[in-house]
Design a protein around this motif. Structure first.
Motif, PDB file in Angstrom:
ATOM      1  N   ALA A 167       1.897   7.752  -9.358  1.00  0.00           N
ATOM      2  CA  ALA A 167       0.936   8.774  -9.802  1.00  0.00           C
ATOM      3  C   ALA A 167      -0.466   8.192  -9.754  1.00  0.00           C
ATOM      4  O   ALA A 167      -0.698   7.053 -10.116  1.00  0.00           O
ATOM      5  CB  ALA A 167       1.282   9.225 -11.226  1.00  0.00           C
ATOM      6  N   ARG A 168      -1.440   8.993  -9.301  1.00  0.00           N
ATOM      7  CA  ARG A 168      -2.817   8.534  -9.221  1.00  0.00           C
ATOM      8  C   ARG A 168      -3.693   9.434 -10.074  1.00  0.00           C
ATOM      9  O   ARG A 168      -3.384  10.608 -10.265  1.00  0.00           O
ATOM     10  CB  ARG A 168      -3.378   8.587  -7.807  1.00  0.00           C
ATOM     11  CG  ARG A 168      -2.439   8.392  -6.694  1.00  0.00           C
ATOM     12  CD  ARG A 168      -3.242   8.375  -5.386  1.00  0.00           C
ATOM     13  NE  ARG A 168      -3.388   9.699  -4.837  1.00  0.00           N
ATOM     14  CZ  ARG A 168      -2.599  10.199  -3.897  1.00  0.00           C
ATOM     15  NH1 ARG A 168      -1.623   9.489  -3.416  1.00  0.00           N
ATOM     16  NH2 ARG A 168      -2.784  11.401  -3.440  1.00  0.00           N
ATOM     17  N   PRO A 169      -4.803   8.903 -10.518  1.00  0.00           N
ATOM     18  CA  PRO A 169      -5.756   9.747 -11.244  1.00  0.00           C
ATOM     19  C   PRO A 169      -6.236  10.883 -10.339  1.00  0.00           C
ATOM     20  O   PRO A 169      -6.234  10.767  -9.124  1.00  0.00           O
ATOM     21  CB  PRO A 169      -6.910   8.797 -11.598  1.00  0.00           C
ATOM     22  CG  PRO A 169      -6.350   7.420 -11.441  1.00  0.00           C
ATOM     23  CD  PRO A 169      -5.219   7.529 -10.456  1.00  0.00           C
ATOM     24  N   ALA A 170      -6.693  11.976 -10.932  1.00  0.00           N
ATOM     25  CA  ALA A 170      -7.109  13.157 -10.181  1.00  0.00           C
ATOM     26  C   ALA A 170      -8.219  12.846  -9.186  1.00  0.00           C
ATOM     27  O   ALA A 170      -8.210  13.342  -8.062  1.00  0.00           O
ATOM     28  CB  ALA A 170      -7.556  14.252 -11.146  1.00  0.00           C
ATOM     29  N   ALA A 171      -9.186  12.003  -9.558  1.00  0.00           N
ATOM     30  CA  ALA A 171     -10.297  11.683  -8.657  1.00  0.00           C
ATOM     31  C   ALA A 171      -9.779  10.961  -7.421  1.00  0.00           C
ATOM     32  O   ALA A 171     -10.211  11.219  -6.302  1.00  0.00           O
ATOM     33  CB  ALA A 171     -11.337  10.831  -9.376  1.00  0.00           C
ATOM     34  N   SER A 172      -8.837  10.058  -7.623  1.00  0.00           N
ATOM     35  CA  SER A 172      -8.272   9.323  -6.499  1.00  0.00           C
ATOM     36  C   SER A 172      -7.495  10.266  -5.591  1.00  0.00           C
ATOM     37  O   SER A 172      -7.564  10.170  -4.381  1.00  0.00           O
ATOM     38  CB  SER A 172      -7.361   8.215  -7.019  1.00  0.00           C
ATOM     39  OG  SER A 172      -6.759   7.522  -5.946  1.00  0.00           O
ATOM     40  N   ALA A 173      -6.748  11.198  -6.175  1.00  0.00           N
ATOM     41  CA  ALA A 173      -5.993  12.178  -5.394  1.00  0.00           C
ATOM     42  C   ALA A 173      -6.934  13.065  -4.598  1.00  0.00           C
ATOM     43  O   ALA A 173      -6.679  13.371  -3.436  1.00  0.00           O
ATOM     44  CB  ALA A 173      -5.102  13.011  -6.305  1.00  0.00           C
ATOM     45  N   ALA A 174      -8.052  13.480  -5.207  1.00  0.00           N
ATOM     46  CA  ALA A 174      -9.017  14.330  -4.510  1.00  0.00           C
ATOM     47  C   ALA A 174      -9.634  13.571  -3.337  1.00  0.00           C
ATOM     48  O   ALA A 174      -9.829  14.127  -2.253  1.00  0.00           O
ATOM     49  CB  ALA A 174     -10.101  14.803  -5.468  1.00  0.00           C
ATOM     50  N   ARG A 175      -9.953  12.286  -3.539  1.00  0.00           N
ATOM     51  CA  ARG A 175     -10.536  11.481  -2.460  1.00  0.00           C
ATOM     52  C   ARG A 175      -9.518  11.323  -1.334  1.00  0.00           C
ATOM     53  O   ARG A 175      -9.856  11.435  -0.161  1.00  0.00           O
ATOM     54  CB  ARG A 175     -10.969  10.115  -2.992  1.00  0.00           C
ATOM     55  CG  ARG A 175     -11.685   9.285  -1.931  1.00  0.00           C
ATOM     56  CD  ARG A 175     -12.235   7.960  -2.458  1.00  0.00           C
ATOM     57  NE  ARG A 175     -11.157   7.105  -2.927  1.00  0.00           N
ATOM     58  CZ  ARG A 175     -11.038   6.657  -4.166  1.00  0.00           C
ATOM     59  NH1 ARG A 175     -11.922   6.958  -5.087  1.00  0.00           N
ATOM     60  NH2 ARG A 175     -10.021   5.901  -4.528  1.00  0.00           N
ATOM     61  N   ALA A 176      -8.270  11.089  -1.674  1.00  0.00           N
ATOM     62  CA  ALA A 176      -7.228  10.949  -0.657  1.00  0.00           C
ATOM     63  C   ALA A 176      -7.079  12.242   0.123  1.00  0.00           C
ATOM     64  O   ALA A 176      -6.923  12.227   1.337  1.00  0.00           O
ATOM     65  CB  ALA A 176      -5.901  10.557  -1.304  1.00  0.00           C
ATOM     66  N   GLU A 177      -7.163  13.382  -0.557  1.00  0.00           N
ATOM     67  CA  GLU A 177      -7.049  14.681   0.118  1.00  0.00           C
ATOM     68  C   GLU A 177      -8.218  14.888   1.071  1.00  0.00           C
ATOM     69  O   GLU A 177      -8.056  15.375   2.176  1.00  0.00           O
ATOM     70  CB  GLU A 177      -6.981  15.811  -0.915  1.00  0.00           C
ATOM     71  CG  GLU A 177      -6.842  17.191  -0.310  1.00  0.00           C
ATOM     72  CD  GLU A 177      -5.548  17.383   0.472  1.00  0.00           C
ATOM     73  OE1 GLU A 177      -5.553  18.190   1.418  1.00  0.00           O
ATOM     74  OE2 GLU A 177      -4.538  16.744   0.143  1.00  0.00           O
ATOM     75  N   ALA A 183       0.834  -1.205   0.000  1.00  0.00           N
ATOM     76  CA  ALA A 183       0.000   0.000   0.000  1.00  0.00           C
ATOM     77  C   ALA A 183       0.867   1.252   0.000  1.00  0.00           C
ATOM     78  O   ALA A 183       0.575   2.220  -0.722  1.00  0.00           O
ATOM     79  CB  ALA A 183      -0.932   0.005   1.211  1.00  0.00           C
ATOM     80  N   LEU A 184       1.927   1.240   0.764  1.00  0.00           N
ATOM     81  CA  LEU A 184       2.825   2.397   0.786  1.00  0.00           C
ATOM     82  C   LEU A 184       3.556   2.567  -0.538  1.00  0.00           C
ATOM     83  O   LEU A 184       3.756   3.684  -1.011  1.00  0.00           O
ATOM     84  CB  LEU A 184       3.828   2.271   1.935  1.00  0.00           C
ATOM     85  CG  LEU A 184       3.242   2.462   3.326  1.00  0.00           C
ATOM     86  CD1 LEU A 184       4.286   2.114   4.384  1.00  0.00           C
ATOM     87  CD2 LEU A 184       2.737   3.881   3.510  1.00  0.00           C
ATOM     88  N   ALA A 185       3.942   1.461  -1.149  1.00  0.00           N
ATOM     89  CA  ALA A 185       4.631   1.528  -2.438  1.00  0.00           C
ATOM     90  C   ALA A 185       3.714   2.085  -3.514  1.00  0.00           C
ATOM     91  O   ALA A 185       4.127   2.900  -4.338  1.00  0.00           O
ATOM     92  CB  ALA A 185       5.143   0.143  -2.841  1.00  0.00           C
TER      93      ALA A 185
END
Length: 144
Positions: free
Chosen positions: A117-127, A110-112
């Motif tokens: 790079a992640r898709p924008a939607a995934s990055a927004a959800r993580a934020e 999971a850490l690796a």
């Protein structure tokens, strides 16, 4: 000797010694003032208990060796019962190690993948899930 001296000589705590006594692995007599008093043989007995616990056995397992605790346990020839206890405990430890290794590997994976790079939607959800996301208190634990 009193409990503090036995603890010091065996590298353990008075609390652990009381626990061993409660489990029936060591014994003491009470002095007139109520203090526990142990004989010199308790040093060997406690050292053997600690050796067996350090090998991964439980206090219940150690109780099966009660008749041997006054000798030199590491050098003694194991009995069939002792070998069976050791094999059973080894199987439990192996299962725990396997489960911990699996959990570690999942966390490492999971850490690796987090670094990729992640898709924008995934990055927004993580934020949004971040503890410092808008509306969440800052790292001080107090609302700003």
């Amino acid at each position: 000797m009193r409990i503090g001296e036995l603890a010091r000589r065996t590298g353990t705590t008075a609390r652990a010694l009381r626990h061993y006594e409660e489990a029936g692995l060591i014994s003491s007599v009470r002095a007139d003032n109520g203090y526990r008093v142990y004989d010199e043989g308790a040093v060997v007995r406690v050292s053997n208990i600690r050796y067996l616990l350090g090998a991964g056995l439980t206090l219940e397992d150690v109780a099966a060796f009660a008749a041997c605790l006054d000798g030199h346990v590491p050098a003694a020839e194991p009995s069939p019962r002792g070998l069976a206890i050791a094999r059973d405990r080894l199987a439990v430890l192996d299962a725990r190690i396997a489960a911990q290794t699996e959990a570690r590997d999942r966390l490492a994976a999971a850490l690796a993948s987090h670094g990729r790079a992640r898709p924008a939607a995934s990055a927004a959800r993580a934020e949004a899930c971040s503890p410092t996301a808008a509306g969440a208190p800052s790292g001080s634990g107090q609302a700003t």
